[in-house]
Write an enzyme that holds these catalytic residues in place. Structure first.
Site, short mmCIF file in Angstrom:
data_model
loop_
_atom_site.label_atom_id
_atom_site.label_comp_id
_atom_site.label_asym_id
_atom_site.label_seq_id
_atom_site.Cartn_x
_atom_site.Cartn_y
_atom_site.Cartn_z
N GLU A 78 1.04 -1.08 -0.01
CA GLU A 78 -0.12 0.03 0.17
C GLU A 78 0.92 1.20 0.00
OE1 GLU A 78 -3.73 2.21 2.28
OE2 GLU A 78 -2.95 0.45 3.23
N ASP A 105 -0.56 -5.01 3.15
CA ASP A 105 -1.22 -3.87 3.82
C ASP A 105 -0.66 -3.75 5.20
OD1 ASP A 105 -2.37 -1.92 4.92
OD2 ASP A 105 -4.47 -2.37 4.07
N ILE A 107 -0.69 -1.87 7.73
CA ILE A 107 -1.61 -1.32 8.80
C ILE A 107 -2.88 -1.48 8.26
CG2 ILE A 107 -2.53 -0.36 10.81
CD1 ILE A 107 0.31 0.68 11.27
N THR A 110 -5.62 2.04 9.78
CA THR A 110 -4.80 2.99 10.31
C THR A 110 -5.59 4.01 11.20
OG1 THR A 110 -3.36 2.66 8.44
CG2 THR A 110 -2.99 4.79 9.72
#
Length: 279
Positions: A78, A105, A107, A110
């Site tokens: 990401e 990904d 996190i 987020t």
């Protein structure tokens, strides 16, 4: 609530899955070490789309491990892609000829991480010629590791998972998410919630698509849908759902592929009813 079989799954050696589990564990440790600290929060596409130095640091950590074990593999992360749906589409298109692609990904959730809400995860998938063959979602707050290998089942805490038994939408607990695109996609999402909510037992929205998908696989949710997601939000959780006996498609019913952005995942039994409500 969770329908786990007695079979126990363990990973050994330097297999793809073992490396994915190792990466997820190390990423989770790093994320937990940063909880409660002052964060440099930046805005991506909107005030609702956030990134921190922890997102970036977690992805760097994961990329280093991948390059150590599998230096020829491609990585779609990401934080390595410009914000926005078109940039995501182009990044995925650029990977189409790669034999192995890790989809990461760092996190997922987020905004929850920034606010200290303990519902976020690291999501790691490996695709071979466009087909996801390994999926790992790790929740560091609960120390829950969800792992799946193509054709070998899906597991949490080393025990095999299976999807929930509900046969009817009206008996189902489902989840969704609120999109970061508040101009174009949010009105659609609100109409979908208005359509689905009266037809189910209840609706939840906790803020991590990867964990919602893991919860469908674990039988904690009967279904999940969300619009305008990226490959790194879905890929690992998709395999968890499939390997736990569930079904995942585009919300128009077409089969899941890495290009799908509007996703519906269920225990399979309520799938057509959910799709009908979303129409």
């Amino acid at each position: 609530m969770n329908n786990y079989e007695r079979e126990t799954y363990t990973v050994t050696g330097k297999s793809f899955t073992a490396v994915a589990v190792n990466m997820a564990s190390k990423a989770g440790e790093y994320m937990k070490s940063k909880l409660g600290q002052s964060l440099n929060v930046q805005v991506k596409t909107s005030l609702h789309d956030l990134v921190t130095e922890v997102d970036k640091g977690t992805e760097i950590l994961i990329r280093k491990i991948i390059r150590t074990y599998f230096p020829t593999h491609a990585i779609l992360g990401e934080e390595g892609v410009e914000p926005g749906a078109e940039a995501s589409r182009l990044a995925l298109e650029a990977m189409k000829d790669e034999e192995y692609v890790w989809i990461v990904d760092p996190i997922d959730g987020t905004t929850n991480f920034v606010h200290g809400l303990p519902f976020f995860s690291v999501s790691i998938a490996l695709a071979h010629r466009g087909e996801v063959i390994v999926g790992v979602v790790y929740d560091p707050s609960r120390d829950e590791l969800f792992v799946a290998e193509k054709g070998k089942g899906a597991y949490v805490h080393g025990k095999r998972m299976s999807v929930s038994p509900e046969e009817r939408l009206e008996d189902s607990l489902v989840a969704t998410g609120f999109p970061t695109d508040r101009e174009r996609v949010l009105p659609l999402a609100l109409r979908q919630i208005e359509a689905v909510a009266p037809r189910v037992r209840n609706v939840r929205s906790a803020g991590s698509a990867a964990l919602h998908l893991a919860y469908v696989a674990a039988g904690r949710l009967s279904g999940f849908w969300e619009a305008n997601l990226n490959a790194w939000d879905i890929a690992a959780g998709m395999l968890l759902v499939q390997e736990a006996g569930g079904r995942i498609t585009d919300i128009d019913g077409t089969p899941y592929g890495l290009q799908v952005r509007d996703v519906a995942a269920t225990n399979g039994r309520i799938h057509e009813e959910l799709l009908d409500a979303l129409k």
